[in-house]
Write an enzyme that holds these catalytic residues in place. Sequence first.
Site, short mmCIF file in Angstrom:
data_model
loop_
_atom_site.label_atom_id
_atom_site.label_comp_id
_atom_site.label_asym_id
_atom_site.label_seq_id
_atom_site.Cartn_x
_atom_site.Cartn_y
_atom_site.Cartn_z
CD GLU A 161 -28.35 -2.66 -10.39
OE1 GLU A 161 -29.41 -2.16 -10.79
OE2 GLU A 161 -27.59 -2.09 -9.59
CG ASN A 201 -21.59 -4.61 -10.60
OD1 ASN A 201 -20.84 -5.02 -9.73
ND2 ASN A 201 -22.21 -3.44 -10.53
CG HIS A 238 -25.45 -1.18 -2.68
ND1 HIS A 238 -24.79 0.02 -2.50
CD2 HIS A 238 -25.46 -1.39 -4.02
CE1 HIS A 238 -24.42 0.50 -3.68
NE2 HIS A 238 -24.82 -0.34 -4.61
CD GLU A 267 -22.68 -0.58 -7.63
OE1 GLU A 267 -23.73 -0.23 -7.05
OE2 GLU A 267 -22.64 -0.86 -8.83
CG ASP A 269 -23.70 1.76 0.11
OD1 ASP A 269 -24.18 0.61 0.10
OD2 ASP A 269 -24.08 2.66 -0.67
O1 G3I Z 1 -27.50 15.34 -12.22
C1 G3I Z 1 -28.91 15.44 -12.03
C2 G3I Z 1 -29.29 16.82 -11.63
O2 G3I Z 1 -28.93 17.73 -12.63
C3 G3I Z 1 -30.77 16.86 -11.33
O3 G3I Z 1 -31.10 18.12 -10.87
C4 G3I Z 1 -31.12 15.84 -10.33
C5 G3I Z 1 -32.62 15.80 -10.07
O4 G3I Z 1 -33.01 14.63 -9.44
O5 G3I Z 1 -30.72 14.58 -10.76
C6 G3I Z 1 -29.34 14.46 -10.97
O6 G3I Z 1 -29.04 13.17 -11.42
C7 G3I Z 1 -29.08 12.14 -10.46
C8 G3I Z 1 -27.75 11.41 -10.49
O7 G3I Z 1 -27.80 10.32 -9.63
C9 G3I Z 1 -26.58 12.29 -10.08
O8 G3I Z 1 -26.72 12.72 -8.77
C10 G3I Z 1 -30.21 11.20 -10.81
O9 G3I Z 1 -31.44 11.84 -10.65
C11 G3I Z 1 -30.14 9.98 -9.93
O10 G3I Z 1 -31.10 9.05 -10.40
C12 G3I Z 1 -28.78 9.38 -9.99
O11 G3I Z 1 -28.75 8.32 -9.08
C13 G3I Z 1 -27.74 7.37 -9.30
C14 G3I Z 1 -28.35 5.99 -9.38
O12 G3I Z 1 -27.31 5.02 -9.52
C15 G3I Z 1 -29.30 5.87 -10.55
O13 G3I Z 1 -29.75 4.59 -10.70
C16 G3I Z 1 -26.78 7.44 -8.13
O14 G3I Z 1 -26.07 8.67 -8.17
C17 G3I Z 1 -25.78 6.29 -8.21
O15 G3I Z 1 -25.05 6.24 -7.02
C18 G3I Z 1 -26.51 4.98 -8.38
O16 G3I Z 1 -25.56 3.96 -8.52
C19 G3I Z 1 -26.11 2.65 -8.62
C20 G3I Z 1 -25.16 1.84 -9.47
O17 G3I Z 1 -24.95 2.47 -10.71
C21 G3I Z 1 -25.66 0.42 -9.68
N1 G3I Z 1 -25.96 -0.20 -8.42
C22 G3I Z 1 -26.81 0.53 -7.51
C23 G3I Z 1 -26.25 1.93 -7.27
C24 G3I Z 1 -27.07 2.67 -6.24
O18 G3I Z 1 -28.36 2.92 -6.70
#
Ligand code: G3I
Length: 483
Positions: A161, A201, A238, A267, A269
Amino acid sequence: MAARPRIRALLGGALAAGVAVIGAMAMIPDANAAASTLGAAAAQSGRYFGTAIAASRLGDSAYTTIAAREFNMVTAENEMKPDATEPQRGQFNFSSGDQIYNWATQRGMKVRGHTLAWHSQQPSWWGGISGSSLRQAMIDHINGVMAHYKGKLAYWDVVNEAYNEDGSRRNSNLQQTGNDWIEVAFRTARNADPSVKLCYNDYNIENWSYAKTQGVYRMIQDFKSRGVPIDCVGLQTHFTGGSSLPSNFQTTLSSFAALGVDVALTEVDVTNASTTQYAGLTQACMNVSRCVGITVWGVRDQDSWRSSENPLLFSGSNKKAAYTSVLNALNAAGPTTSPTGGGTQSPTPTTSPTSGGGGGAGRIVGAQSGRCVDVPNASQTNGTRVQLYDCNGQSNQQWTYTSSKQLQIYGSRCLDAAGSGNGAAVQIYSCNGQTNQQWNVNSNGTITGVQSGRCLDVWGTGNGQQIQIYDCNGQANQRFSLS
Ligand code: G3I
């Protein structure tokens, strides 16, 4: 043999073992078979079908049951990102990443690394540095993480990105270290692990006429023209949050591919899992020979980062209509659309040899060990026994499957069985056309000697473990992938 305690028993038919296609190798199609899982259906054309996996969900058996059954490629959703892997400078943590890696590879799946350099999910200490210090931190991070996974992964999203919607570079802290940060990342990555395919990516690069797509395209074009190492482009796909399948998606895929890179949907969806969009995006990939596979960004709707949009292929344990539309499109793809690499095959067909031995050389990776079949010390001496060793991309691990079923190395030596009984040594020897130098590469992951009918087999998983032939028993120490 089955009683040997070190061997993990196969977990049944869900473990679609993979034999990756070597180079331009074609496959013998099983024309009448409609595969019943996404991974097996994709494998019919030499592709993979993957999912993002979250380590925190691996204790949920409903989740793992679907994931193990349906997919043959895994991306760690968050666990291999910079904040997870290097929380403090120089202190690496691979516990969650390894959890996913082990879960996947124990089930015969391949793993895509995600991601090494990104403006988001950075360790907090990256926020306190800039300029040459941050640049060095990025290089050290790439080296540290890639060393840990060296020889083990199919792909790495090296940079994620890095572009704005208008086609310019995103003004991230990494960009501020100098415009060459992306190529430095790729060059560093190639040196760190020459065996893994290196990808750029991004999202919103699916529409060919969109400025961001063109910006990324120009970068790949520039890299290819200057010899910056890059092997693939991941289109995140996405189609959530307002975006949808563009009618020119296939043009985008084929245009990137024409630059000499693999492409993949990394990725996927889709808002409310539109069946037409899911079928269309799958078909676009099937229509482009260098589209090597598709990964959905989670298993069930409840696992999605955008769960309120119900964008995935499963609702609870139920297959949604979009699942069927994807499966049908995968099953309809003919073998002539086989991509050039990175895929896995279904258990039925065998891999056919390349005509005239002109196919690309590839490595032979043990499914249980993740290590490569290697000629010790790059010896060319007849009778040198082959072993397992960390994959390193060097010529003593580069095998070509020829039209006469030889596994050839150095152009003149062949993989040779020194006998036909259980435990007979497997060595290199001058190619002589005899049946003890002929091998069937089977799509269940085994490699069987034409003379003996026995399987390539290895007793352990460590560096230096010698390869032998043994009665085929369906266990992981007899499964290998050619890639
Ligand atoms: O694990 C913590 C948890 O302990 C805490 O309580 C909670 C509070 O918000 O956060 C949890 O972590 C989160 C994590 O996902 C696991 O669920 C983060 O806040 C959250 O920011 C994180 O989001 C991820 C996101 O990337 C961050 O940018 C998504 O799961 C993940 O699916 C997403 O994936 C990205 C790809 O890497 C790149 N392309 C876009 C895609 C979708 O955004």
